[in-house]
Design an enzyme around this catalytic site. Structure first.
Site, PDB file in Angstrom:
ATOM      1  N   HIS A   1      -3.002  17.676  37.823  1.00  0.00           N
ATOM      2  CA  HIS A   1      -2.374  16.356  38.037  1.00  0.00           C
ATOM      3  C   HIS A   1      -2.195  15.918  39.324  1.00  0.00           C
ATOM      4  O   HIS A   1      -2.377  14.713  39.748  1.00  0.00           O
ATOM      5  CB  HIS A   1      -1.315  15.980  37.160  1.00  0.00           C
ATOM      6  CG  HIS A   1      -1.457  15.757  35.610  1.00  0.00           C
ATOM      7  ND1 HIS A   1      -1.544  16.830  34.787  1.00  0.00           N
ATOM      8  CD2 HIS A   1      -1.633  14.494  35.065  1.00  0.00           C
ATOM      9  CE1 HIS A   1      -1.784  16.082  33.429  1.00  0.00           C
ATOM     10  NE2 HIS A   1      -1.808  14.992  33.814  1.00  0.00           N
ATOM     11  N   GLY A   2      -2.051  16.992  40.451  1.00  0.00           N
ATOM     12  CA  GLY A   2      -1.821  16.507  41.665  1.00  0.00           C
ATOM     13  C   GLY A   2      -1.375  17.611  42.297  1.00  0.00           C
ATOM     14  O   GLY A   2      -0.970  18.770  42.255  1.00  0.00           O
TER      15      GLY A   2
END
Length: 471
Positions: A322-323
């Site tokens: 996700h990041g």
């Protein structure tokens, strides 16, 4: 270019659909590939080169793996598979985690390695996972090799799901790439789904997002417990209607073009456990990690210690996907711990006597706290907000800020709460089955009204980001 923009709705989409439907069947994939590349190049023209090279590389690797398998060279095919996977993951890792890794090296070793800021190719996390599904399933023998480079290009670049999913596994659209049914009924269904997604995004997610941005940036010293929970609640609604709205628009666009994409959300906020929540939230990502990471690691068919390790590995990778920030890794590990707790403690006895409404409250508390980890990249600030929510420290329960936002947004929150359940969908399905004629016409008018209202908001709305574009 985003789906929820005046230009996309009234310029790019009509032109694309007109060209697509006017063209003979044998040229429709060519039109779709060209328009998808234009769609992607609209925001990042330089990265179209990376996209084209990605298509060519994976096309060649697919042919290579298939040839070696046909020749009975399983070991050689496996080496080609590993090489292809490493190259794809290396590209993702370089663009997404280059700065994160160097920042941590500098911090740990006291170095000052210069970091050149790289623009993240939009959608790289999504289309990399799609490509990997093609390469891995080909090696497994689950699909046939794609010998037409254009069709593989259509699969990788298809603009409805290119930027933020859903993650479409190659096997799900393998036949549809060659032939697909296109008719008025299918097109009409796609339009309805697209409008529903547009309304979710523009009328609900954007409203919640503006509240979240204002409150989450406020002073922590004066923040009350109630304000902390308002922050968590508004982001809980924002991310659901933002991402599920995008997924609905992608699925609707797919139907307009003759493709069937699997649902990406199934009313996750009615869940009674974190495990169930993740069966209903971002289904395509959960399915991908299950098929290509969890099961190959051994799944649950192993010792308890290995099973726990498998779960934590999958959730750490889910967070990292996700990041490139520690808050995402913490968020992933948080869910890993919660799911292990559910499997080995809370639901160890399948005949649990905990009332359903209490399980639902428990799940929503877990999810809302998790969204604070997820949404606040500054971990110190994120932990501080969670402490405030739990009443830790010298913070009052209620303040004027919380009272103002609660009283002025209670109707909006009630609408979003109902819209996040199956109530409206069930009502519409029953109405379509029972009623005909004028009643069906009224439902169509309701969709037209939603479309007009959403578009009127877009004319003057400056707040219109898609949260998952940054992943």
């Amino acid at each position: 270019m985003v789906f929820s923009s005046i230009f996309f709705i009234f310029a790019f989409l009509p032109v694309t659909l007109a060209l697509y439907y006017i063209a003979p069947m044998r040229l429709r994939n060519v039109i779709l590939l060209i328009m998808s590349l234009i769609f992607y190049a609209w925001g990042e023209p330089i990265y179209v080169i990376l996209m084209v090279l990605n298509i060519i590389f994976n096309y060649i690797m697919g042919l290579d793996i298939n040839l070696k398998l046909e020749q009975g060279k399983k070991s050689a095919a496996k080496r080609s598979l590993i090489f292809a996977v490493l190259i794809n993951l290396s590209l993702l890792g370089f663009f997404k985690y280059y700065g994160f890794v160097l920042n941590n090296i500098n911090a740990i070793f006291g170095l000052d390695i210069p970091i050149h800021k790289l623009g993240l190719p939009i959608g790289i996390s999504f289309y990399t996972f799609q490509v990997l599904s093609y390469i891995i399933d080909l090696y497994r023998g689950n699909i046939k090799v794609q010998k037409n480079v254009m069709l593989l290009g259509v699969y990788i670049t298809m603009f409805p799901q290119l930027i933020a999913g859903p993650i479409v596994q190659y096997g799900d659209v393998e036949k549809q790439l060659r032939e697909r049914r296109i008719d008025f009924s299918r097109f009409s269904e796609g339009v309805h789904i697209f409008i529903k997604g547009l309304a979710k995004k523009v009328l609900l997610a954007n409203e919640a997002g503006e509240i979240f941005d204002k409150l989450s940036a406020g002073s922590l010293a004066d923040m009350s417990v109630a304000t902390g929970w308002v922050i968590a609640l508004t982001y809980t609604f924002q991310i659901y209607f933002d991402f599920s709205g995008y997924s609905d628009m992608a699925i609707g666009l797919g139907k307009m073009l003759g493709f069937d994409f699997k649902p990406n959300f199934d009313h996750p906020y009615i869940s009674k456990s974190a495990t169930e929540f993740w069966r209903r939230w971002h289904i395509s990502l959960s399915s991908w990690f299950r098929d290509y990471v969890y099961i190959p690691l051994g799944g649950s068919y192993c010792s308890a210690k290995r099973h726990i390790l498998n779960i934590m590995t999958v959730w750490m990778l889910t967070g990292l996907w996700h990041g490139a920030d520690w808050n995402f890794i913490i968020w992933g590990l948080y869910y890993g711990v919660i799911i292990i707790f559910e499997k080995y403690v809370l639901f160890r006895n399948e005949k649990t006597r905990i009332p359903g409404f209490l399980l639902h409250i428990y799940t929503m508390l877990v999810v809302m706290i998790g969204w604070v980890f997820f949404s606040i990249t500054d971990m110190t600030r994120g932990f501080s907000i969670i402490k405030i929510m739990l009443g830790i420290g010298q913070h009052g329960f209620m303040d004027n800020t919380a009272m103002y936002y609660i009283t002025s947004n209670i109707i909006l929150w009630m609408i979003m709460a109902v819209a996040s359940t199956p109530v409206l969908a069930n009502f519409e399905n029953r109405a379509l089955k029972i009623f005909t004629g004028k009643s069906r016409l009224l439902i169509s008018f309701a969709y037209i009204a939603m479309f007009i209202i959403a578009c009127s908001y877009l004319v003057n709305d400056t707040y219109n980001p898609f949260l998952y574009f940054r992943f």
